[in-house]
Design a protein around this motif. Structure first.
Motif, mmCIF file in Angstrom:
data_model
loop_
_atom_site.group_PDB
_atom_site.id
_atom_site.type_symbol
_atom_site.label_atom_id
_atom_site.label_comp_id
_atom_site.label_asym_id
_atom_site.label_seq_id
_atom_site.Cartn_x
_atom_site.Cartn_y
_atom_site.Cartn_z
ATOM 1 N N ARG A 76 -9.571 -41.233 -6.311
ATOM 2 C CA ARG A 76 -10.210 -42.138 -7.270
ATOM 3 C C ARG A 76 -11.630 -42.494 -6.821
ATOM 4 O O ARG A 76 -12.571 -42.508 -7.625
ATOM 5 C CB ARG A 76 -9.359 -43.402 -7.394
ATOM 6 N N SER A 79 -13.888 -39.464 -7.264
ATOM 7 C CA SER A 79 -14.136 -39.222 -8.688
ATOM 8 C C SER A 79 -15.173 -40.196 -9.226
ATOM 9 O O SER A 79 -16.054 -39.821 -10.005
ATOM 10 C CB SER A 79 -12.836 -39.348 -9.488
ATOM 11 N N LEU A 80 -15.079 -41.457 -8.804
ATOM 12 C CA LEU A 80 -16.074 -42.449 -9.205
ATOM 13 C C LEU A 80 -17.464 -42.040 -8.761
ATOM 14 O O LEU A 80 -18.438 -42.160 -9.509
ATOM 15 C CB LEU A 80 -15.727 -43.812 -8.607
ATOM 16 N N LEU A 82 -18.630 -39.004 -8.135
ATOM 17 C CA LEU A 82 -19.134 -37.845 -8.862
ATOM 18 C C LEU A 82 -19.558 -38.202 -10.286
ATOM 19 O O LEU A 82 -20.385 -37.505 -10.884
ATOM 20 C CB LEU A 82 -18.076 -36.737 -8.902
ATOM 21 N N GLN A 83 -18.987 -39.272 -10.833
ATOM 22 C CA GLN A 83 -19.364 -39.702 -12.180
ATOM 23 C C GLN A 83 -20.685 -40.467 -12.200
ATOM 24 O O GLN A 83 -21.281 -40.646 -13.259
ATOM 25 C CB GLN A 83 -18.257 -40.588 -12.768
ATOM 26 N N HIS A 84 -21.127 -40.889 -11.027
ATOM 27 C CA HIS A 84 -22.338 -41.704 -10.950
ATOM 28 C C HIS A 84 -23.586 -40.826 -11.042
ATOM 29 O O HIS A 84 -23.669 -39.761 -10.429
ATOM 30 C CB HIS A 84 -22.355 -42.482 -9.623
ATOM 31 N N THR A 85 -24.544 -41.278 -11.804
ATOM 32 C CA THR A 85 -25.794 -40.532 -11.979
ATOM 33 C C THR A 85 -26.513 -40.331 -10.646
ATOM 34 O O THR A 85 -26.652 -41.276 -9.859
ATOM 35 C CB THR A 85 -26.732 -41.285 -12.948
ATOM 36 N N TYR A 106 -25.872 -46.881 -4.072
ATOM 37 C CA TYR A 106 -24.456 -46.759 -4.419
ATOM 38 C C TYR A 106 -23.563 -47.444 -3.383
ATOM 39 O O TYR A 106 -22.574 -48.104 -3.717
ATOM 40 C CB TYR A 106 -24.078 -45.284 -4.545
ATOM 41 N N ASN A 132 -5.058 -36.821 -11.727
ATOM 42 C CA ASN A 132 -6.040 -36.936 -12.796
ATOM 43 C C ASN A 132 -5.523 -37.756 -13.973
ATOM 44 O O ASN A 132 -6.275 -38.413 -14.665
ATOM 45 C CB ASN A 132 -6.462 -35.556 -13.293
ATOM 46 N N THR A 135 -5.167 -41.945 -12.426
ATOM 47 C CA THR A 135 -6.145 -42.688 -11.617
ATOM 48 C C THR A 135 -6.431 -44.060 -12.194
ATOM 49 O O THR A 135 -6.835 -44.965 -11.467
ATOM 50 C CB THR A 135 -7.471 -41.907 -11.528
ATOM 51 N N VAL A 170 -12.346 -48.300 -12.674
ATOM 52 C CA VAL A 170 -12.805 -47.011 -13.183
ATOM 53 C C VAL A 170 -13.046 -47.057 -14.668
ATOM 54 O O VAL A 170 -14.061 -46.630 -15.181
ATOM 55 C CB VAL A 170 -11.771 -45.915 -12.873
ATOM 56 N N ASP A 171 -12.056 -47.553 -15.397
ATOM 57 C CA ASP A 171 -12.111 -47.456 -16.841
ATOM 58 C C ASP A 171 -12.705 -48.718 -17.450
ATOM 59 O O ASP A 171 -12.058 -49.747 -17.545
ATOM 60 C CB ASP A 171 -10.703 -47.248 -17.417
#
Length: 288
Positions: A76, A79-80, A82-85, A106, A132, A135, A170-171
């Motif tokens: 988790r 994944s967070l 990798l989602q960050h710009t 970050y 997946n 999470t 996350v969500d």
């Protein structure tokens, strides 16, 4: 008694054992034994027996459960990231790429991610097969079928992991159900507004919902097909199958056995080994 998380973790769970454990979980998941992201007691007992048999260790089911929770938490967290710009990931070298400024900003709010500065998350794609879909249910959620860890060292590791860093959700639902204005372009190029027509807004919301559901269904279907293909291939050439075949060969010295296990970390070697005849496997082993 205080433990250093990294040292204790690597002592209790060597890298080779972790990979075998993940393969066993993926194998069970592909058999349909992980409904709603949960392994039931019968499956936990079976996986514990398999892991101990393959690795010559003596784990207890609660230790496996605690390790899975930490793997989910790491998945988790990664994944967070990798989602960050600003962040990129090279799966071949398992390295994260980002400017120092991006990392610094970050880590101010995600200090657990510091572990990924030198090396990304091992077995990220395999863990994706397991986690997946789950999470968003919480980092270290314990279901009614999953008892919390009860060994001293596992409890200490769990406690230290939970106490390090900040919690991140996350969500975040950023959708807005209220459509304030629907704009359309006329043939003359001018835009007309439909703000004051409730029926028009309701129809637009309905159309948008229908399109979103259709897109979601297509994406889910494609993801399911990809999951099926990936899982089938992994199951056909899993570490478990390789070790089972290895155990059928008599009089294999311990050092040769361990070298073979190292080779089995590479999917191509597993595929080659399982394709060999019994005589070829034995010849291959004693050339390691």
């Amino acid at each position: 008694m205080a433990y250093n998380v990294d040292i204790s973790e690597s002592k209790i769970w060597p890298e080779l054992v972790v990979k075998v454990f993940i393969d066993i979980m993926v194998d069970e998941a592909t058999k349909g034994n992980m409904p709603n992201g949960v392994f039931h007691s019968r499956v936990w007992n079976s996986m514990t027996i398999r892991l101990n048999s393959l690795t010559k260790r003596s784990y207890k089911s609660p230790q496996l459960k605690a390790k899975m929770h930490r793997l989910r938490a790491n998945y988790r967290e990664f994944s967070l990231l990798l989602q960050h710009t600003g962040f990129g990931w090279n799966p071949d070298t398992n390295t994260v790429t980002a400017n120092p400024e991006v990392w610094r900003d970050y880590l101010r709010t995600h200090d657990k991610a510091a572990q990924f500065q030198k090396k990304g998350l091992d077995h990220y794609k395999l863990l994706g097969i397991l986690f997946n879909r789950s999470t968003a249910t919480g980092v270290l959620h314990h279901s009614s079928n999953q008892d919390p860890p009860n060994t001293d060292e596992e409890n200490e590791l769990e406690s230290q992991y939970l106490n390090v860093g900040s919690r991140v959700d996350v969500d975040n639902d950023s959708s807005d159900d209220d459509i304030h204005e629907v704009e359309r372009t006329t043939r003359s190029g001018k835009r007309s507004s439909q703000m004051n027509d409730p029926k028009s807004k309701k129809k637009c919301r309905s159309n948008d919902m229908g399109e979103a559901l259709s897109a979601w269904a297509e994406a889910s279907k494609a993801k399911a097909e990809q999951y099926k293909v990936t899982s089938s291939r992994m199951s056909d050439h899993s570490i478990t199958k390789c070790v089972t075949a290895l155990e059928e060969i008599e009089d294999v010295p311990d050092d040769v056995y361990m070298k073979a296990l190292e080779k089995f970390m590479v999917p191509e070697w597993r595929e080659v080994f399982l394709a060999m005849s019994s005589d070829r496997r034995q010849a291959w082993l004693f050339r390691l």
